[in-house]
Motif scaffolding. Structure first.
Motif, PDB file in Angstrom:
ATOM      1  N   PHE A 135      -7.813   1.242   9.085  1.00 38.32           N
ATOM      2  CA  PHE A 135      -6.914   0.455   9.923  1.00 38.32           C
ATOM      3  C   PHE A 135      -5.795   1.322  10.483  1.00 38.32           C
ATOM      4  CE2 PHE A 135      -5.165   0.318   5.710  1.00 38.32           C
ATOM      5  CZ  PHE A 135      -3.790   0.373   5.891  1.00 38.32           C
ATOM      6  N   ILE A 136      -5.088   0.781  11.457  1.00 43.06           N
ATOM      7  CA  ILE A 136      -4.051   1.510  12.178  1.00 43.06           C
ATOM      8  C   ILE A 136      -2.687   0.916  11.843  1.00 43.06           C
ATOM      9  CG2 ILE A 136      -3.170   2.132  14.466  1.00 43.06           C
ATOM     10  CD1 ILE A 136      -6.102   1.672  15.463  1.00 43.06           C
ATOM     11  N   VAL A 137      -1.727   1.779  11.534  1.00 39.45           N
ATOM     12  CA  VAL A 137      -0.336   1.365  11.421  1.00 39.45           C
ATOM     13  C   VAL A 137       0.285   1.694  12.778  1.00 39.45           C
ATOM     14  CG1 VAL A 137       1.865   1.734  10.255  1.00 39.45           C
ATOM     15  CG2 VAL A 137      -0.276   1.838   8.958  1.00 39.45           C
ATOM     16  N   TYR A 138       0.704   0.642  13.488  1.00 40.88           N
ATOM     17  CA  TYR A 138       1.201   0.854  14.838  1.00 40.88           C
ATOM     18  C   TYR A 138       2.701   0.611  14.906  1.00 40.88           C
ATOM     19  CZ  TYR A 138       0.681  -4.256  15.184  1.00 40.88           C
ATOM     20  OH  TYR A 138       0.737  -5.602  14.957  1.00 40.88           O
ATOM     21  N   GLY A 139       3.449   1.605  14.878  1.00 41.50           N
ATOM     22  CA  GLY A 139       4.879   1.551  15.079  1.00 41.50           C
ATOM     23  C   GLY A 139       5.283   2.780  15.855  1.00 41.50           C
ATOM     24  N   GLY A 140       4.278   3.554  16.136  1.00 45.95           N
ATOM     25  CA  GLY A 140       4.471   4.893  16.660  1.00 45.95           C
ATOM     26  C   GLY A 140       4.573   4.958  18.144  1.00 45.95           C
ATOM     27  N   PRO A 141       4.402   6.099  18.688  1.00 43.09           N
ATOM     28  CA  PRO A 141       3.688   7.209  18.071  1.00 43.09           C
ATOM     29  C   PRO A 141       4.551   7.948  17.051  1.00 43.09           C
ATOM     30  CG  PRO A 141       4.240   7.739  20.352  1.00 43.09           C
ATOM     31  CD  PRO A 141       4.742   6.369  20.077  1.00 43.09           C
ATOM     32  N   PRO A 142       3.952   8.636  16.108  1.00 40.21           N
ATOM     33  CA  PRO A 142       2.513   8.726  15.910  1.00 40.21           C
ATOM     34  C   PRO A 142       1.952   7.452  15.288  1.00 40.21           C
ATOM     35  CG  PRO A 142       3.602   9.902  14.145  1.00 40.21           C
ATOM     36  CD  PRO A 142       4.682   9.415  15.083  1.00 40.21           C
ATOM     37  N   TYR A 143       0.689   7.236  15.536  1.00 45.07           N
ATOM     38  CA  TYR A 143      -0.051   6.120  14.945  1.00 45.07           C
ATOM     39  C   TYR A 143      -0.782   6.664  13.725  1.00 45.07           C
ATOM     40  CZ  TYR A 143       0.999   4.075  19.428  1.00 45.07           C
ATOM     41  OH  TYR A 143       1.663   3.610  20.532  1.00 45.07           O
ATOM     42  N   GLN A 144      -0.615   5.993  12.611  1.00 43.61           N
ATOM     43  CA  GLN A 144      -1.258   6.443  11.377  1.00 43.61           C
ATOM     44  C   GLN A 144      -2.523   5.625  11.140  1.00 43.61           C
ATOM     45  OE1 GLN A 144       2.086   5.642   8.853  1.00 43.61           O
ATOM     46  NE2 GLN A 144       2.667   7.800   8.824  1.00 43.61           N
ATOM     47  N   VAL A 145      -3.573   6.305  10.709  1.00 45.73           N
ATOM     48  CA  VAL A 145      -4.834   5.642  10.391  1.00 45.73           C
ATOM     49  C   VAL A 145      -5.122   5.874   8.908  1.00 45.73           C
ATOM     50  CG1 VAL A 145      -7.302   5.494  10.898  1.00 45.73           C
ATOM     51  CG2 VAL A 145      -5.676   5.968  12.741  1.00 45.73           C
ATOM     52  N   TYR A 146      -5.314   4.759   8.192  1.00 45.79           N
ATOM     53  CA  TYR A 146      -5.566   4.800   6.756  1.00 45.79           C
ATOM     54  C   TYR A 146      -6.935   4.210   6.440  1.00 45.79           C
ATOM     55  CZ  TYR A 146      -0.651   5.715   5.673  1.00 45.79           C
ATOM     56  OH  TYR A 146       0.595   6.269   5.568  1.00 45.79           O
ATOM     57  N   THR A 147      -7.475   4.631   5.300  1.00 46.02           N
ATOM     58  CA  THR A 147      -8.660   3.960   4.772  1.00 46.02           C
ATOM     59  C   THR A 147      -8.210   2.627   4.195  1.00 46.02           C
ATOM     60  OG1 THR A 147      -8.409   5.038   2.634  1.00 46.02           O
ATOM     61  CG2 THR A 147      -9.876   6.113   4.233  1.00 46.02           C
ATOM     62  N   ALA A 148      -9.148   1.751   3.905  1.00 46.05           N
ATOM     63  CA  ALA A 148      -8.824   0.420   3.388  1.00 46.05           C
ATOM     64  C   ALA A 148      -7.927   0.523   2.162  1.00 46.05           C
ATOM     65  CB  ALA A 148     -10.100  -0.335   3.043  1.00 46.05           C
ATOM     66  N   GLY A 149      -6.946  -0.373   2.094  1.00 41.98           N
ATOM     67  CA  GLY A 149      -6.053  -0.417   0.942  1.00 41.98           C
ATOM     68  C   GLY A 149      -5.071   0.739   0.856  1.00 41.98           C
ATOM     69  N   TYR A 150      -4.836   1.431   1.954  1.00 44.09           N
ATOM     70  CA  TYR A 150      -3.943   2.606   1.976  1.00 44.09           C
ATOM     71  C   TYR A 150      -4.415   3.679   0.996  1.00 44.09           C
ATOM     72  CZ  TYR A 150      -0.368   0.127   4.720  1.00 44.09           C
ATOM     73  OH  TYR A 150       0.316  -0.539   5.705  1.00 44.09           O
ATOM     74  N   ALA A 151      -5.714   3.736   0.724  1.00 47.03           N
ATOM     75  CA  ALA A 151      -6.237   4.701  -0.249  1.00 47.03           C
ATOM     76  C   ALA A 151      -6.010   6.141   0.197  1.00 47.03           C
ATOM     77  CB  ALA A 151      -7.718   4.449  -0.494  1.00 47.03           C
ATOM     78  N   ALA A 152      -6.150   6.413   1.495  1.00 47.18           N
ATOM     79  CA  ALA A 152      -5.959   7.775   1.990  1.00 47.18           C
ATOM     80  C   ALA A 152      -5.540   7.738   3.459  1.00 47.18           C
ATOM     81  CB  ALA A 152      -7.250   8.578   1.851  1.00 47.18           C
ATOM     82  N   LEU A 153      -4.662   8.642   3.823  1.00 43.39           N
ATOM     83  CA  LEU A 153      -4.276   8.794   5.217  1.00 43.39           C
ATOM     84  C   LEU A 153      -5.333   9.641   5.913  1.00 43.39           C
ATOM     85  CD1 LEU A 153      -2.173   8.514   7.528  1.00 43.39           C
ATOM     86  CD2 LEU A 153      -1.134  10.625   6.656  1.00 43.39           C
ATOM     87  N   LEU A 154      -5.986   9.068   6.913  1.00 41.32           N
ATOM     88  CA  LEU A 154      -7.015   9.809   7.651  1.00 41.32           C
ATOM     89  C   LEU A 154      -6.410  10.714   8.704  1.00 41.32           C
ATOM     90  CD1 LEU A 154      -9.668   6.994   8.115  1.00 41.32           C
ATOM     91  CD2 LEU A 154      -9.741   8.922   6.527  1.00 41.32           C
TER      92      LEU A 154
END
Length: 71
Positions: A32-51
């Motif tokens: 999923f995408i955390v959109y507050g950016g840029p930058p836009y952060q993309v994480y695996t499900a459950g915030y397990a890892a920052l992609l």
């Protein structure tokens, strides 16, 4: 992406595999995408890892699509 259902919540854009009611499978296993950016952060499900962090929404989508786990 056409087979996924976008779900915006709390500053994030999740992509679900199905809509409720769920049949026991995990509908929220897609990055999923955390959109507050840029930058836009993309994480695996459950915030397990920052992609990764990217500069544009289009780049964020490419990162999500590249990491969708197989069914």
């Amino acid at each position: 992406m056409r087979g996924l259902y976008p779900f915006p919540t709390h500053g994030t854009l999740h992509f679900l595999r199905s809509v409720p009611p769920w049949s026991g499978s995990d509908p929220d296993d897609v990055p999923f995408i955390v959109y507050g950016g840029p930058p836009y952060q993309v994480y695996t499900a459950g915030y397990a890892a920052l992609l990764g962090e990217v500069a544009t929404p289009a780049e964020a989508i490419v990162l999500v699509v590249g990491h969708v786990p197989p069914r």
